[in-house]
Design a protein around this motif. Structure first.
Motif, PDB file in Angstrom:
ATOM      1  N   SER A   1       0.862  -6.071  -0.077  1.00 63.34           N
ATOM      2  CA  SER A   1       0.505  -6.510   1.276  1.00 63.34           C
ATOM      3  C   SER A   1      -0.151  -5.384   2.066  1.00 63.34           C
ATOM      4  O   SER A   1      -1.148  -5.594   2.775  1.00 63.34           O
ATOM      5  CB  SER A   1       1.749  -7.011   2.018  1.00 63.34           C
TER       6      SER A   1
ATOM      7  N   VAL B   1      -4.035 -11.502   5.457  1.00 61.73           N
ATOM      8  CA  VAL B   1      -3.264 -10.983   4.319  1.00 61.73           C
ATOM      9  C   VAL B   1      -2.376 -12.090   3.771  1.00 61.73           C
ATOM     10  O   VAL B   1      -1.428 -12.526   4.421  1.00 61.73           O
ATOM     11  CB  VAL B   1      -2.407  -9.777   4.741  1.00 61.73           C
TER      12      VAL B   1
ATOM     13  N   HIS C   1      -8.709  -5.189   4.256  1.00 61.89           N
ATOM     14  CA  HIS C   1      -9.276  -6.007   5.341  1.00 61.89           C
ATOM     15  C   HIS C   1      -9.663  -5.137   6.535  1.00 61.89           C
ATOM     16  O   HIS C   1     -10.688  -5.376   7.187  1.00 61.89           O
ATOM     17  CB  HIS C   1      -8.265  -7.077   5.783  1.00 61.89           C
TER      18      HIS C   1
ATOM     19  N   ALA D   1      -3.657  -4.865   0.765  1.00 59.03           N
ATOM     20  CA  ALA D   1      -4.566  -5.901   1.268  1.00 59.03           C
ATOM     21  C   ALA D   1      -4.902  -5.657   2.739  1.00 59.03           C
ATOM     22  O   ALA D   1      -6.052  -5.853   3.174  1.00 59.03           O
ATOM     23  CB  ALA D   1      -3.927  -7.275   1.101  1.00 59.03           C
ATOM     24  N   LYS D   2      -3.920  -5.210   3.501  1.00 57.67           N
ATOM     25  CA  LYS D   2      -4.146  -4.924   4.924  1.00 57.67           C
ATOM     26  C   LYS D   2      -5.176  -3.809   5.086  1.00 57.67           C
ATOM     27  O   LYS D   2      -6.076  -3.898   5.933  1.00 57.67           O
ATOM     28  CB  LYS D   2      -2.818  -4.535   5.589  1.00 57.67           C
TER      29      LYS D   2
END
Length: 361
Positions: A161, A122, A168, A164-165
């Motif tokens: 963030s 991230v 992923h 994005a976490k």
């Protein structure tokens, strides 16, 4: 006590999938809906469930009359139950796969795997990304006029963030499930949803996806990319049918739905559909008429259709049909009758579609 990192990521991902839609309610519409005890069969429709006297004469209430009256909330409860079961099963499988993968790599525990494959990937959001989110929030009147970028920057960074976490984590979990050849054998309850309305794909496709959507719903807009990916991946095998479900708190959505139906009369539904989702902040009547002109529709015919409200009943019919099968938010999908809610990843469509295609072989 805080959740361990892996459990936190998994819980956040499940929560995000459940909340990835615009919902008109967060709880069942009524608390009077009966729930069957474990192992109890549902009564026949002519079973008398209550009696009362009216003017000296005994009146009867059958189970069929009861379920007809509270059909939409019952369908909603059943849909929520099925969603909970599917999410729970998915979470259980993911937990086992992550634990196994961490062990194979010689890592201390699953948290170490999440740190390596999720958290470490991230990146800090760029100034351009932060500015874009801020500008979108301002344009959509989601922030007070006097709030500056610096004041909300920490929250925007945190939001980006976390997003994005989750992305992923979703990638990791999908890869692990594909590697383990996960096969879901959970019996699916199917809803009877009429596939009527504007459509894409072959009329005789083995898979029919009925989508209930709202042109002002941001989650519906996000879902377009995933739906397009599904249509491309299964080209020739999937038919997509669009049905309207404008939510009450989206003031411009009902008229936008009518406008799309008017565009459909001139064989321009999907072009108008794309235009509306690309212009969600500008869906007033004047905007709708402007878009019709830009797309080359017969303006006089379109304006007469829109101003006359002649498509309002069509929209209401779509909404009534959606409520009958438990739709309370958007986007809501039914893949050969199997419910899928929210702006979920294309992989969730794939799981259901692959299972459906396998049955037809």
């Amino acid at each position: 006590m805080s959740l361990r990192p892996f459990r936190f990521v998994l819980s956040a991902l499940v929560a995000a999938s459940v909340l990835s839609g615009c919902n008109k309610q967060t709880s069942p519409a009524t608390s009077a809906t009966p729930s069957a005890a474990a192992g109890q069969c549902e009564p026949a429709s002519d079973t008398v469930v209550a009696t009362y006297k009216l003017d000296g004469a005994e009146q009867k209430v059958t189970y069929g009359e009861l379920t007809s009256r509270i059909g939409p909330p019952m369908a909603d409860l059943e849909k929520r139950k099925q969603d909970l079961i599917k999410r729970g099963l998915d979470g259980y499988i993911i937990e086992k796969l992550v634990q196994s993968e961490a062990k194979k790599r010689g890592l201390e525990n699953e948290d170490a795997l999440i740190k390596a494959e999720v958290e470490s990937k991230v990146a800090t959001p760029s100034d351009a990304e932060i500015q874009k989110i801020y500008d979108q929030a301002k344009a959509g009147n989601q922030l007070p006029p006097d709030v500056t970028l610096e004041q909300v920057k920490p929250e925007i960074v945190k939001m980006l963030s976390e997003q994005a976490k989750r992305e992923h984590a979703q990638t990791l979990f999908t890869q692990l499930k594909e590697k383990a050849d996960v096969q879901i054998n959970l019996p699916e309850k199917r809803a009877e949803v009429a596939a009527i309305g504007p459509s894409k794909g072959p009329a005789d496709a083995p898979i029919t996806i009925v989508e209930f959507s709202d042109f002002q719903c941001p989650f519906c807009s996000k879902a377009i990319q995933n739906v397009d990916e599904v249509m491309k991946t299964y080209e020739g095998k999937v038919k997509l049918v669009f049905r309207h479900f404008p939510l009450s708190f989206h003031g411009d959505a009902p008229k936008a739905a009518e406008a799309a139906a008017c565009a459909q009369d001139q064989n321009k539904f999907w072009e108008f559909h794309d235009k509306l989702f690309a212009s969600q902040q500008n869906l007033k009547v004047d905007d709708l008429k402007k878009y019709a002109t830009e797309l080359g529709l017969d303006s006089a015919r379109f304006n007469e259709c829109l101003d006359s409200n002649k498509k309002a009943e069509l929209v209401k019919k779509d909404m009534a049909d959606g409520e009958k099968v438990g739709v309370t938010g958007t986007p809501a999908f039914f893949i050969n009758g199997v419910a899928l809610s929210g702006a979920v990843p294309a992989s969730e469509f794939k799981t259901i579609i692959d299972a459906e295609l396998k049955k037809k072989k």
